[in-house]
Design a protein around this motif. Structure first.
Motif, mmCIF file in Angstrom:
data_model
loop_
_atom_site.group_PDB
_atom_site.id
_atom_site.type_symbol
_atom_site.label_atom_id
_atom_site.label_comp_id
_atom_site.label_asym_id
_atom_site.label_seq_id
_atom_site.Cartn_x
_atom_site.Cartn_y
_atom_site.Cartn_z
ATOM 1 N N GLN A 26 0.895 -1.212 -0.049
ATOM 2 C CA GLN A 26 -0.172 0.177 -0.402
ATOM 3 C C GLN A 26 0.709 1.231 0.321
ATOM 4 O OE1 GLN A 26 -2.706 -1.291 3.213
ATOM 5 N NE2 GLN A 26 -1.191 0.150 4.787
ATOM 6 N N ALA A 27 1.803 1.131 0.622
ATOM 7 C CA ALA A 27 2.931 2.345 0.946
ATOM 8 C C ALA A 27 3.771 2.083 -1.198
ATOM 9 C CB ALA A 27 3.756 1.996 1.622
ATOM 10 N N GLY A 28 3.782 2.896 -1.223
ATOM 11 C CA GLY A 28 4.581 2.539 -2.484
ATOM 12 C C GLY A 28 4.177 3.441 -4.421
ATOM 13 N N TYR A 34 4.392 8.986 -3.341
ATOM 14 C CA TYR A 34 5.276 8.389 -3.136
ATOM 15 C C TYR A 34 6.745 8.906 -4.437
ATOM 16 C CZ TYR A 34 8.633 4.127 -3.366
ATOM 17 O OH TYR A 34 9.211 3.358 -3.010
ATOM 18 N N ARG A 38 10.088 9.775 -4.343
ATOM 19 C CA ARG A 38 11.272 8.816 -4.583
ATOM 20 C C ARG A 38 11.566 9.328 -5.866
ATOM 21 N NH1 ARG A 38 14.713 6.384 -7.001
ATOM 22 N NH2 ARG A 38 13.909 4.064 -7.324
ATOM 23 N N ILE A 75 12.242 -6.781 2.426
ATOM 24 C CA ILE A 75 12.293 -7.505 2.844
ATOM 25 C C ILE A 75 13.724 -8.765 2.664
ATOM 26 C CG2 ILE A 75 10.108 -9.478 2.505
ATOM 27 C CD1 ILE A 75 11.465 -11.087 -0.214
ATOM 28 N N PHE A 88 19.011 -2.351 -5.409
ATOM 29 C CA PHE A 88 17.703 -2.440 -6.428
ATOM 30 C C PHE A 88 17.585 -2.644 -7.228
ATOM 31 C CE2 PHE A 88 17.058 -2.858 -0.993
ATOM 32 C CZ PHE A 88 16.210 -3.806 -0.770
ATOM 33 N N GLY A 91 14.206 -4.513 -8.427
ATOM 34 C CA GLY A 91 14.165 -6.036 -7.817
ATOM 35 C C GLY A 91 15.750 -6.371 -6.583
ATOM 36 N N TYR A 149 16.308 -15.657 -3.271
ATOM 37 C CA TYR A 149 16.885 -14.393 -4.288
ATOM 38 C C TYR A 149 18.361 -14.107 -3.950
ATOM 39 C CZ TYR A 149 12.839 -11.772 -5.153
ATOM 40 O OH TYR A 149 11.584 -11.300 -5.494
ATOM 41 N N PHE A 202 5.905 -12.634 4.425
ATOM 42 C CA PHE A 202 5.828 -12.977 3.003
ATOM 43 C C PHE A 202 6.397 -14.011 2.144
ATOM 44 C CE2 PHE A 202 3.770 -9.311 1.438
ATOM 45 C CZ PHE A 202 4.259 -8.401 3.476
HETATM 46 O O1 CP3 Z 1 3.515 -3.439 1.321
HETATM 47 C C1 CP3 Z 1 4.315 -2.012 1.520
HETATM 48 O O2 CP3 Z 1 3.468 -1.007 2.160
HETATM 49 C C2 CP3 Z 1 5.549 -2.255 2.301
HETATM 50 C C3 CP3 Z 1 6.987 -1.904 1.881
HETATM 51 C C4 CP3 Z 1 7.322 -3.313 0.640
HETATM 52 C C5 CP3 Z 1 8.089 -3.847 -0.356
HETATM 53 N N1 CP3 Z 1 8.683 -4.891 -0.420
HETATM 54 C C6 CP3 Z 1 8.443 -2.225 -0.314
HETATM 55 C C7 CP3 Z 1 9.162 -2.377 -2.209
HETATM 56 C C8 CP3 Z 1 6.949 -4.690 1.231
HETATM 57 C C9 CP3 Z 1 6.324 -5.734 2.426
HETATM 58 C C10 CP3 Z 1 7.819 -5.182 0.221
HETATM 59 C C11 CP3 Z 1 8.041 -7.114 0.504
HETATM 60 C C12 CP3 Z 1 8.845 -7.301 -0.220
HETATM 61 N N2 CP3 Z 1 10.144 -7.257 -0.939
HETATM 62 C C13 CP3 Z 1 8.595 -8.348 -1.118
HETATM 63 C C14 CP3 Z 1 7.176 -9.685 -0.479
HETATM 64 C C15 CP3 Z 1 5.973 -9.446 -1.276
HETATM 65 C C16 CP3 Z 1 5.791 -9.422 -2.842
HETATM 66 O O3 CP3 Z 1 5.250 -8.565 -3.351
HETATM 67 O O4 CP3 Z 1 6.334 -10.889 -3.029
HETATM 68 C C17 CP3 Z 1 9.784 -9.233 -2.183
HETATM 69 C C18 CP3 Z 1 9.324 -10.534 -3.105
HETATM 70 C C19 CP3 Z 1 10.664 -8.387 -2.064
HETATM 71 C C20 CP3 Z 1 11.462 -8.241 -2.961
HETATM 72 C C21 CP3 Z 1 11.754 -6.966 -3.956
HETATM 73 N N3 CP3 Z 1 11.850 -5.994 -3.583
HETATM 74 C C22 CP3 Z 1 10.686 -7.195 -5.510
HETATM 75 C C23 CP3 Z 1 10.788 -8.322 -6.159
HETATM 76 C C24 CP3 Z 1 11.114 -5.544 -6.092
HETATM 77 C C25 CP3 Z 1 10.773 -4.659 -7.080
HETATM 78 C C26 CP3 Z 1 9.864 -5.418 -7.797
HETATM 79 C C27 CP3 Z 1 8.455 -4.183 -7.130
HETATM 80 O O5 CP3 Z 1 7.348 -3.743 -6.898
HETATM 81 O O6 CP3 Z 1 8.741 -3.191 -8.998
HETATM 82 C C28 CP3 Z 1 11.160 -5.047 -4.474
HETATM 83 C C29 CP3 Z 1 11.452 -3.174 -4.687
HETATM 84 C C30 CP3 Z 1 10.672 -2.565 -3.864
HETATM 85 N N4 CP3 Z 1 10.221 -3.028 -2.752
HETATM 86 C C31 CP3 Z 1 9.803 -1.375 -4.668
HETATM 87 C C32 CP3 Z 1 8.723 -1.373 -3.339
HETATM 88 C C33 CP3 Z 1 7.900 0.219 -3.362
HETATM 89 C C34 CP3 Z 1 10.166 -0.882 -5.713
HETATM 90 C C35 CP3 Z 1 11.481 0.000 -5.448
HETATM 91 C C36 CP3 Z 1 10.815 1.598 -5.268
HETATM 92 O O7 CP3 Z 1 10.517 2.177 -5.625
HETATM 93 O O8 CP3 Z 1 11.787 1.660 -6.730
#
Ligand code: CP3
Length: 348
Positions: A26-28, A34, A38, A75, A88, A91, A149, A202
């Motif tokens: 929800q934060a993103g 955001y 960002r 994570i 990052f 991902g 990962y 997660f």
């Molecule tokens: O839920 C929320 O609002 C809290 C924030 C949160 C993020 N990552 C922020 C994030 C949470 C709970 C996660 C968990 C996370 N991270 C998981 C488990 C949840 C899921 O989606 O299955 C996983 C697998 C990751 C690993 C990860 N981090 C990936 C695969 C990515 C890139 C994918 C994408 O959405 O682009 C990230 C980066 C990431 N984590 C971003 C955010 C907001 C995007 C970063 C950016 O702003 O460039």
């Protein structure tokens, strides 16, 4: 004890004033506020600066009547704290993927307040600023999802090298999973001590595994973490992505809530899990692109599958897409609240 927060009540399968709702990710990036922040700093800086992590955590709570907040972090953040060199993009990309026993043995244990103090500092900053007494969820990745990962080194569809690692080097895989399970236990305990009121794990890549491998590797490690967390007294949530074939395996997992992706019906999941667990989910994130009427219909379908008994937390089945219109999120939240408020009286 009766909970006043609908989210905490539902975690404990107690009646709530309405079905609580929050949204994974929800934060993103679907939020303009955001994206604005960002544009000025890297994602990593957002997670490492408590003032910024707190701000981003609170952004969706200012806009929407959400029933829970979730800490803004990633994570892989605690894994970075254990000295793993990663970036990052967006991902997680690990510079030296972990494949050997020497690398596994070299991973230090995680001392959360020493290695990732900014996470607990963020929690302490967020708590007093949450509107309406909304509870804060802390989180960590499932040990197997982290292994995916670490072994592959980057996001992937199939995580082939991680899956073949379980077969080619099972003892090494178990060693790595045990280390990660202990690290996540320490990490989540520290989050609860800092003020997190529920803890979620997660398991984004649970669905890659056959049930036997899931039980032997992934679930074994989850049990190790969860058994270390009962003492915190806060509700424990285990989310499995693509977990439909794995529900029977988690019936006796000692958690309060199972998070469910959109590929299963909540009515069949509740039948399998029985009355001792709450469920969280499971609207398809793509449904937020439907017309307002169709979105309401889809939300009603989830509510009806969840049934009238307490113990349902409404959520998406996986993270919200960056392209989503925030107005659809507002409509979804209002609809779930309107549809379910007063239902406690109506049912009894
Ligand atoms: O839920 C929320 O609002 C809290 C924030 C949160 C993020 N990552 C922020 C994030 C949470 C709970 C996660 C968990 C996370 N991270 C998981 C488990 C949840 C899921 O989606 O299955 C996983 C697998 C990751 C690993 C990860 N981090 C990936 C695969 C990515 C890139 C994918 C994408 O959405 O682009 C990230 C980066 C990431 N984590 C971003 C955010 C907001 C995007 C970063 C950016 O702003 O460039």
């Amino acid at each position: 004890m009766n909970e006043t927060s609908p989210f905490l009540a539902a975690c404990r399968r107690q009646p709530a004033a309405h079905t609580p709702i929050w949204v994974m990710r929800q934060a993103g990036r679907y939020l303009p506020e955001y994206r604005e922040l960002r544009a000025k700093v890297t994602f990593e800086e957002l997670t490492r600066r408590p003032d910024l992590a707190a701000e981003v955590t609170l952004q969706p709570l200012r806009r929407f009547e959400l029933d829970a907040a979730i800490l803004f972090s990633d994570i892989m953040t605690p894994v970075q704290g254990m000295g793993v060199d990663l970036e990052f993009a967006p991902g997680p990309v690990v510079r030296h993927p972990i494949r050997t026993d020497a690398q596994i043995d070299a991973l230090p244990e995680l001392v959360a307040e020493r290695d990732v103090p900014f996470v607990m500092e963020s929690i302490r900053l967020i708590r007093p600023n949450l509107p309406r007494g909304v509870p804060l969820i802390g989180f960590a990745g499932g040990p197997f999802t982290l292994l995916c990962y670490l072994v592959c080194g980057k996001p992937s569809k199939e995580f082939g090298p991680a899956r073949s690692f379980l077969y080619s080097q099972p003892d090494s895989a178990l060693r790595l999973l045990d280390k990660l399970a202990d690290a996540m236990a320490a990490y989540l305990r520290a989050q609860a001590a800092a003020g997190a009121q529920a803890l979620m794990m997660f398991e984004s890549w649970a669905g890659l595994l056959a049930p036997a491998q899931f039980e032997e590797f992934a679930l074994r490690a989850v049990r190790r973490t969860m058994s270390a967390l009962r003492g915190t007294g806060v509700p424990l949530i285990y989310y499995m992505n693509q977990g439909s074939a794995l529900m029977e395996s988690v019936v006796d997992l000692d958690v309060d809530v199972i998070g469910v992706d959109w590929r299963s019906s909540l009515s069949s999941v509740r039948k399998v899990l029985g009355p001792a667990k709450a469920v969280q989910g499971n609207l398809d994130p793509a449904a937020l692109f439907a017309s307002p009427e169709e979105l309401r219909r889809q939300a009603d379908a989830v509510l009806s599958q969840a049934g009238p008994n307490p113990g349902h937390i409404f959520n998406l089945g996986h993270g919200i897409w960056p392209e989503t219109n925030p107005d659809a999120v507002a409509r979804l939240i209002d609809h779930v609240h309107e549809r379910t408020s007063g239902r406690r009286e109506a049912v009894s």
